[in-house]
Write a protein that holds these residues in place. Structure first.
Motif, short mmCIF file in Angstrom:
data_model
loop_
_atom_site.label_atom_id
_atom_site.label_comp_id
_atom_site.label_asym_id
_atom_site.label_seq_id
_atom_site.Cartn_x
_atom_site.Cartn_y
_atom_site.Cartn_z
N MET A 84 -3.83 18.40 -39.32
CA MET A 84 -3.90 18.31 -37.85
C MET A 84 -2.62 18.77 -37.15
O MET A 84 -2.71 19.47 -36.14
N PRO A 85 -1.42 18.43 -37.63
CA PRO A 85 -0.23 18.97 -36.96
C PRO A 85 -0.16 20.50 -37.00
O PRO A 85 0.23 21.12 -36.01
N LEU A 86 -0.59 21.09 -38.11
CA LEU A 86 -0.61 22.55 -38.20
C LEU A 86 -1.63 23.14 -37.23
O LEU A 86 -1.37 24.16 -36.59
N MET A 87 -2.79 22.50 -37.13
CA MET A 87 -3.81 22.98 -36.20
C MET A 87 -3.33 22.85 -34.75
O MET A 87 -3.57 23.75 -33.94
N CYS A 88 -2.65 21.77 -34.44
CA CYS A 88 -2.12 21.58 -33.08
C CYS A 88 -1.05 22.63 -32.78
O CYS A 88 -1.01 23.19 -31.68
N LEU A 89 -0.19 22.90 -33.74
CA LEU A 89 0.84 23.92 -33.58
C LEU A 89 0.22 25.30 -33.36
O LEU A 89 0.62 26.05 -32.47
N PHE A 90 -0.80 25.62 -34.15
CA PHE A 90 -1.52 26.88 -33.98
C PHE A 90 -2.16 26.95 -32.60
O PHE A 90 -2.09 28.00 -31.93
N ALA A 91 -2.76 25.86 -32.14
CA ALA A 91 -3.42 25.84 -30.83
C ALA A 91 -2.41 26.05 -29.70
O ALA A 91 -2.70 26.75 -28.73
N VAL A 92 -1.23 25.46 -29.83
CA VAL A 92 -0.21 25.62 -28.79
C VAL A 92 0.24 27.08 -28.69
O VAL A 92 0.37 27.62 -27.60
N PHE A 93 0.46 27.73 -29.83
CA PHE A 93 0.92 29.11 -29.81
C PHE A 93 -0.21 30.09 -29.47
O PHE A 93 0.04 31.18 -28.99
N ARG A 94 -1.44 29.70 -29.71
CA ARG A 94 -2.59 30.56 -29.45
C ARG A 94 -3.03 30.50 -27.98
O ARG A 94 -3.65 31.42 -27.48
N TYR A 95 -2.70 29.42 -27.30
CA TYR A 95 -3.17 29.21 -25.94
C TYR A 95 -2.62 30.27 -24.98
O TYR A 95 -1.43 30.55 -24.96
N LEU A 96 -3.51 30.87 -24.20
CA LEU A 96 -3.14 31.83 -23.17
C LEU A 96 -3.62 31.30 -21.83
O LEU A 96 -4.82 31.21 -21.60
N PRO A 97 -2.70 30.93 -20.93
CA PRO A 97 -3.13 30.46 -19.61
C PRO A 97 -3.96 31.54 -18.92
O PRO A 97 -3.66 32.73 -19.03
N GLU A 98 -5.01 31.12 -18.23
CA GLU A 98 -5.85 32.09 -17.55
C GLU A 98 -5.88 31.81 -16.06
O GLU A 98 -5.81 30.66 -15.64
N HIS A 99 -5.93 32.89 -15.29
CA HIS A 99 -5.96 32.80 -13.84
C HIS A 99 -7.02 33.76 -13.32
O HIS A 99 -7.11 34.89 -13.81
N VAL A 100 -7.77 33.33 -12.33
CA VAL A 100 -8.68 34.25 -11.65
C VAL A 100 -7.91 34.81 -10.46
O VAL A 100 -7.43 34.06 -9.61
N VAL A 101 -7.74 36.13 -10.44
CA VAL A 101 -6.93 36.79 -9.41
C VAL A 101 -7.71 37.94 -8.78
O VAL A 101 -8.63 38.48 -9.40
N GLU A 102 -7.31 38.30 -7.59
CA GLU A 102 -7.87 39.49 -6.95
C GLU A 102 -6.77 40.53 -6.88
O GLU A 102 -5.66 40.25 -6.45
N ARG A 103 -7.12 41.74 -7.31
CA ARG A 103 -6.14 42.81 -7.36
C ARG A 103 -6.86 44.11 -7.00
O ARG A 103 -7.90 44.42 -7.58
N ASP A 104 -6.30 44.84 -6.07
CA ASP A 104 -6.90 46.10 -5.61
C ASP A 104 -8.34 45.90 -5.15
O ASP A 104 -9.21 46.74 -5.40
N GLY A 105 -8.64 44.75 -4.53
CA GLY A 105 -9.97 44.47 -4.01
C GLY A 105 -10.99 44.09 -5.07
O GLY A 105 -12.18 44.02 -4.78
N LYS A 106 -10.56 43.84 -6.30
CA LYS A 106 -11.47 43.50 -7.38
C LYS A 106 -11.01 42.20 -8.05
O LYS A 106 -9.81 41.95 -8.16
#
Length: 174
Positions: A84-106
């Protein structure tokens, strides 16, 4: 009729069925150049890990011989404490924050990869569950450990690369 009574009582079987459904949906979406949003994969991973742990414990608790049951449960708990500690460590490094953004009208979904160097990858927004699976824009910000979408006024883009609907290179701005 007997199968309908057995399936809900075996958590491990339900978890394996869920894994099969998620994998099938993933491949079906990829045929249409789509993929699930990151949060769907995170929730699915939590459901799968929880289901596997509870399902295995359920099966171990059904063993009739006390000594064998005790030994197997102890081995399983030790295994969990090591993994479990290895899985948690992997999850922390694998996580990519996501944002919904508008750019160039799209509308795009932006994923921030800021481990050692900071990159932002933009994918076509489809809906709350699904995005396009072809990267449309990527931005390079230099040194890592920050989220340029949250702090947009603090960080400057060094390189921006644009791609078409098929993921082919269009242009690069420096």
């Amino acid at each position: 009729m007997k199968i309908k009574k057995i399936i809900p009582r075996i958590i491990l079987l339900d978890t394996l069925l869920y894994i099969l459904i998620i994998i099938s949906l993933h491949f079906l979406l990829s045929c249409f150049k789509l993929m699930f949003r990151e949060w769907i994969y995170i929730v699915s991973a939590l459901i799968i890990v929880t289901g596997l742990i509870v399902g295995i414990m359920q099966l171990l608790l059904k063993i009739n011989k006390r000594i064998i049951k005790g030994v197997l449960i102890s081995i399983f708990i030790i295994f969990l404490l090591l993994v479990m500690p290895l899985m948690c460590l992997f999850a922390v490094f694998r996580y990519l924050p996501e944002h919904v953004v508008e750019r160039d009208g799209k509308k795009y979904v932006a994923y921030v990869d800021g481990f050692l160097k900071t990159y932002v990858y933009y994918y076509d927004y489809k809906n709350i569950l699904i995005v396009g699976n072809q990267k449309r824009i990527d931005e390079y910000y230099g040194g890592g450990s920050f989220d340029p979408i949250k702090d947009s006024d603090k960080h400057k883009v060094q390189v921006t690369t644009y791609y078409d609907e098929d993921g082919n290179f269009i242009s690069r701005d420096y």
